[in-house]
Design an enzyme around this catalytic site. Structure first.
Site, PDB file in Angstrom:
ATOM      1  N   ARG A   1      17.981 -26.919 -16.308  1.00 29.42           N
ATOM      2  CA  ARG A   1      17.697 -27.702 -15.114  1.00 29.42           C
ATOM      3  C   ARG A   1      16.211 -27.598 -14.768  1.00 29.42           C
ATOM      4  NH1 ARG A   1      22.736 -27.819 -12.929  1.00 29.42           N
ATOM      5  NH2 ARG A   1      23.112 -25.601 -12.852  1.00 29.42           N
ATOM      6  N   TYR A   2      15.595 -26.526 -15.215  1.00 30.25           N
ATOM      7  CA  TYR A   2      14.216 -26.224 -14.822  1.00 30.25           C
ATOM      8  C   TYR A   2      13.330 -26.235 -16.060  1.00 30.25           C
ATOM      9  CZ  TYR A   2      16.701 -24.358 -10.747  1.00 30.25           C
ATOM     10  OH  TYR A   2      17.500 -24.216  -9.649  1.00 30.25           O
TER      11      TYR A   2
ATOM     12  N   ARG B   1      12.976 -22.359 -17.914  1.00 30.01           N
ATOM     13  CA  ARG B   1      14.099 -21.459 -18.184  1.00 30.01           C
ATOM     14  C   ARG B   1      15.372 -22.237 -18.435  1.00 30.01           C
ATOM     15  NH1 ARG B   1      12.662 -22.121 -12.996  1.00 30.01           N
ATOM     16  NH2 ARG B   1      14.063 -21.695 -11.244  1.00 30.01           N
TER      17      ARG B   1
ATOM     18  N   CYS C   1      35.418 -13.145 -19.348  1.00 32.25           N
ATOM     19  CA  CYS C   1      34.860 -12.183 -18.392  1.00 32.25           C
ATOM     20  C   CYS C   1      35.772 -10.968 -18.323  1.00 32.25           C
ATOM     21  CB  CYS C   1      34.775 -12.777 -16.981  1.00 32.25           C
ATOM     22  SG  CYS C   1      33.793 -14.283 -16.884  1.00 32.25           S
TER      23      CYS C   1
ATOM     24  N   CYS D   1      37.022 -13.900 -11.142  1.00 34.43           N
ATOM     25  CA  CYS D   1      36.768 -13.939  -9.709  1.00 34.43           C
ATOM     26  C   CYS D   1      37.447 -15.187  -9.149  1.00 34.43           C
ATOM     27  CB  CYS D   1      35.274 -14.014  -9.448  1.00 34.43           C
ATOM     28  SG  CYS D   1      34.338 -12.772 -10.349  1.00 34.43           S
TER      29      CYS D   1
ATOM     30  N   CYS E   1      35.376 -18.319  -8.671  1.00 35.51           N
ATOM     31  CA  CYS E   1      34.436 -18.655  -9.760  1.00 35.51           C
ATOM     32  C   CYS E   1      34.026 -20.126  -9.719  1.00 35.51           C
ATOM     33  CB  CYS E   1      35.056 -18.344 -11.115  1.00 35.51           C
ATOM     34  SG  CYS E   1      33.947 -18.776 -12.481  1.00 35.51           S
TER      35      CYS E   1
ATOM     36  N   ARG F   1      32.457 -21.669 -12.117  1.00 36.75           N
ATOM     37  CA  ARG F   1      32.506 -22.311 -13.434  1.00 36.75           C
ATOM     38  C   ARG F   1      33.929 -22.225 -13.980  1.00 36.75           C
ATOM     39  NH1 ARG F   1      27.421 -20.134 -15.841  1.00 36.75           N
ATOM     40  NH2 ARG F   1      26.204 -21.790 -14.860  1.00 36.75           N
TER      41      ARG F   1
ATOM     42  N   ASP G   1      29.810 -22.395  -4.221  1.00 34.96           N
ATOM     43  CA  ASP G   1      29.742 -23.762  -4.744  1.00 34.96           C
ATOM     44  C   ASP G   1      31.046 -24.497  -4.454  1.00 34.96           C
ATOM     45  OD1 ASP G   1      27.221 -23.251  -5.817  1.00 34.96           O
ATOM     46  OD2 ASP G   1      28.091 -22.400  -7.649  1.00 34.96           O
TER      47      ASP G   1
ATOM     48  N   ASP H   1      23.643 -24.363  -4.189  1.00 36.60           N
ATOM     49  CA  ASP H   1      23.497 -25.193  -5.383  1.00 36.60           C
ATOM     50  C   ASP H   1      24.239 -26.489  -5.105  1.00 36.60           C
ATOM     51  OD1 ASP H   1      22.379 -25.132  -8.020  1.00 36.60           O
ATOM     52  OD2 ASP H   1      23.163 -23.087  -8.248  1.00 36.60           O
TER      53      ASP H   1
ATOM     54  N   LYS I   1      18.753 -24.938  -7.253  1.00 34.63           N
ATOM     55  CA  LYS I   1      19.105 -24.076  -6.114  1.00 34.63           C
ATOM     56  C   LYS I   1      18.170 -24.365  -4.950  1.00 34.63           C
ATOM     57  CE  LYS I   1      20.852 -20.350  -8.912  1.00 34.63           C
ATOM     58  NZ  LYS I   1      20.585 -21.072 -10.189  1.00 34.63           N
TER      59      LYS I   1
HETATM   60  C1  LIG Z   1      20.749 -20.647 -11.392  1.00 34.32           C
HETATM   61  C2  LIG Z   1      20.116 -21.241 -12.559  1.00 34.32           C
HETATM   62  C3  LIG Z   1      18.948 -20.702 -13.105  1.00 34.32           C
HETATM   63  C4  LIG Z   1      18.272 -19.494 -12.523  1.00 34.32           C
HETATM   64  O1  LIG Z   1      17.542 -19.849 -11.401  1.00 34.32           O
HETATM   65  P1  LIG Z   1      16.476 -18.837 -10.777  1.00 34.32           P
HETATM   66  O2  LIG Z   1      16.079 -19.486  -9.491  1.00 34.32           O
HETATM   67  O3  LIG Z   1      15.357 -18.723 -11.762  1.00 34.32           O
HETATM   68  O4  LIG Z   1      17.162 -17.533 -10.600  1.00 34.32           O
HETATM   69  C5  LIG Z   1      18.391 -21.299 -14.190  1.00 34.32           C
HETATM   70  N1  LIG Z   1      18.945 -22.382 -14.756  1.00 34.32           N
HETATM   71  C6  LIG Z   1      20.061 -22.937 -14.259  1.00 34.32           C
HETATM   72  C7  LIG Z   1      20.610 -24.135 -14.930  1.00 34.32           C
HETATM   73  C8  LIG Z   1      20.691 -22.383 -13.147  1.00 34.32           C
HETATM   74  O5  LIG Z   1      21.813 -22.945 -12.674  1.00 34.32           O
HETATM   75  S1  SF4 Z   2      32.050 -15.607 -11.185  1.00 32.41           S
HETATM   76 FE1  SF4 Z   2      33.148 -16.606 -12.900  1.00 32.41          FE
HETATM   77  S2  SF4 Z   2      31.769 -16.359 -14.631  1.00 32.41           S
HETATM   78 FE2  SF4 Z   2      31.122 -14.860 -13.104  1.00 32.41          FE
HETATM   79  S3  SF4 Z   2      32.241 -12.986 -13.621  1.00 32.41           S
HETATM   80 FE3  SF4 Z   2      33.434 -14.059 -12.090  1.00 32.41          FE
HETATM   81  S4  SF4 Z   2      34.885 -15.270 -13.290  1.00 32.41           S
HETATM   82 FE4  SF4 Z   2      33.255 -14.662 -14.694  1.00 32.41          FE
END
Ligand SMILES: *Cc1c(COP(=O)(O)O)cnc(C)c1O
Ligand code: SF4
Length: 367
Positions: A106-107, A110, A119, A123, A126, A128, A288, A325, A332
């Site tokens: 996204r950035y 990184r 996992c 959670c 979660c 995702r 989220d 997010d 973010k």
């Molecule tokens: C959360 C996230 C990051 C990390 O973001 P930081 O602000 O650097 O901690 C990087 N890439 C993606 C796609 C994310 O969702």
């Molecule tokens: S939030 Fe989702 S991805 Fe992260 S540890 Fe928990 S279950 Fe796994």
């Protein structure tokens, strides 16, 4: 020789509680009709790490007697089957920002590399969950190499974030290949690991794992997902200390969760507990809009007020950044209570975090 560090973490991982019988017999939940439990498990898999079960069930055999903050994070609830129209499968737009399977970018500097969707615990909130726990989504060897090829060829990347799922449920042997390839990418200076392991499976933080991370020659940061002071057991504290003593800095990210940590007192205990263990609270995530997670959300305006209540009251080192997010993957957003308002002509109105009063201050403008 037998010390906690040398415990067989893989055996501990495999002993995570996954069935209704296991949870009921340990007093972690009341009995549900088996179809009801299956429906919850099919909706999102259940795995309660022994570390959580043991801490939660300390001297108790009745569900009413357990640490609610631990229980609410791991025990499925019928509310998970209530979906709000605002809730999405992919709540933060990972998919539209995935240039190749396993990578989300996204950035500019990184990208995320999702090494596994497994996992040590699932959670209940979660974000995702549409992919997490499903082995079918895990990258096979060919797709993993393709994802690493992408990272290698994308030379404007500076940092790779290993996430998932939880990258540290993989064995050292499985981690070694991807880590060696990342180590050989000259443009990648920082490897960041997003993980739940320090509190979910502290025995996984072995000297061998630490040696493997250090062998990359890259700067490695760990961001530990921790939501409650109750998770900071002696074992978890020792796992965090092993990383930090080895020169691997640890940040934390927490999710603001109703029933777990959504009070000033709970957040204060959590963040002070982290700083006292040399872990810097980094992000506090507003949950989220993942399907079936509404029961964990407090109104966003309450979340902002809660974070504002910490500022000025507890050590500044303890206060993380509140972030949200957005659906669609717009990045973010850092949310701050309104502390400063520009009135024009060098005039500002500020709100004091000590007493909440407003003050006007004039700053000289340029010469
Ligand atoms: C959360 C996230 C990051 C990390 O973001 P930081 O602000 O650097 O901690 C990087 N890439 C993606 C796609 C994310 O969702
Ligand atoms: S939030 Fe989702 S991805 Fe992260 S540890 Fe928990 S279950 Fe796994």
């Amino acid at each position: 020789m037998s010390t906690p560090v040398l415990k067989n973490w893989a055996r501990e991982l495999a002993s995570g509680l996954v069935s209704q019988n296991q949870l009921v017999s340990r007093g972690l939940m009341g009995e549900l009709p088996s179809e009801a439990f299956e429906a919850l498990k099919n909706n999102f898999d259940v795995r309660v790490p022994l570390a959580f079960a043991q801490t939660a069930a300390l001297n108790s055999n009745s569900p009413s007697n357990l640490h609610p903050a631990l229980k609410a994070q791991v025990i499925p609830s019928s509310q998970e089957l209530i979906f709000f129209p605002e809730e999405l499968d992919d709540p933060i737009g990972d998919e539209p920002h995935s240039p190749i399977e396993g990578v989300t970018r996204r950035y500019p500097d990184r990208a995320l590399l999702k090494l596994t969707y497994q996992c040590a615990m699932y959670c209940r909130f979660c974000f995702r969950r549409y992919k997490v726990s499903e082995p079918d989504f895990n990258l096979d060897v060919v797709k993993m190499q393709a994802a690493l090829d992408f990272l290698e060829q994308t030379t404007d990347l500076w940092e790779v974030i290993l996430t998932g799922g939880d990258p540290l449920v993989l064995t050292d042997k499985a981690l070694q290949g991807p880590l060696e390839r990342l180590a050989a990418m000259p443009h990648i200076q920082v490897l960041r690991i997003h993980t739940r392991i320090p509190t979910a499976l502290p025995s996984r933080i072995t000297p061998e794992l630490i040696a493997l991370l250090k062998a990359t020659g890259k700067t490695v940061w760990v961001v530990a997902h921790i939501n409650s002071a109750q998770e900071l057991t002696p074992e978890a504290s020792a796992a965090l200390a092993r990383l930090i003593d080895a020169g691997i800095p640890v940040l934390s990210q927490s999710v603001l969760l109703k029933g777990v940590n959504a009070t000033s007192a709970d957040l204060t205990a959590l963040f002070k507990g982290l700083i006292a263990r040399r872990v810097k609270p980094y992000y506090l995530h507003y949950p989220d809009l993942a399907k079936g997670t509404q029961h964990f959300r407090v109104p966003l305006e309450d979340a902002i007020a809660l974070v504002a209540s910490l500022r000025g009251q507890i050590s500044g080192t303890c206060v993380p950044q509140l972030v949200v997010d957005l659906p669609g993957g717009h990045g973010k957003i850092a949310i701050e209570p309104q502390w400063a308002k520009f009135l024009g002509n060098g005039n500002w109105e500020f709100k004091s975090p000590l007493h909440g009063g407003t003050l006007q201050v004039h700053y000289p403008t340029t010469l």
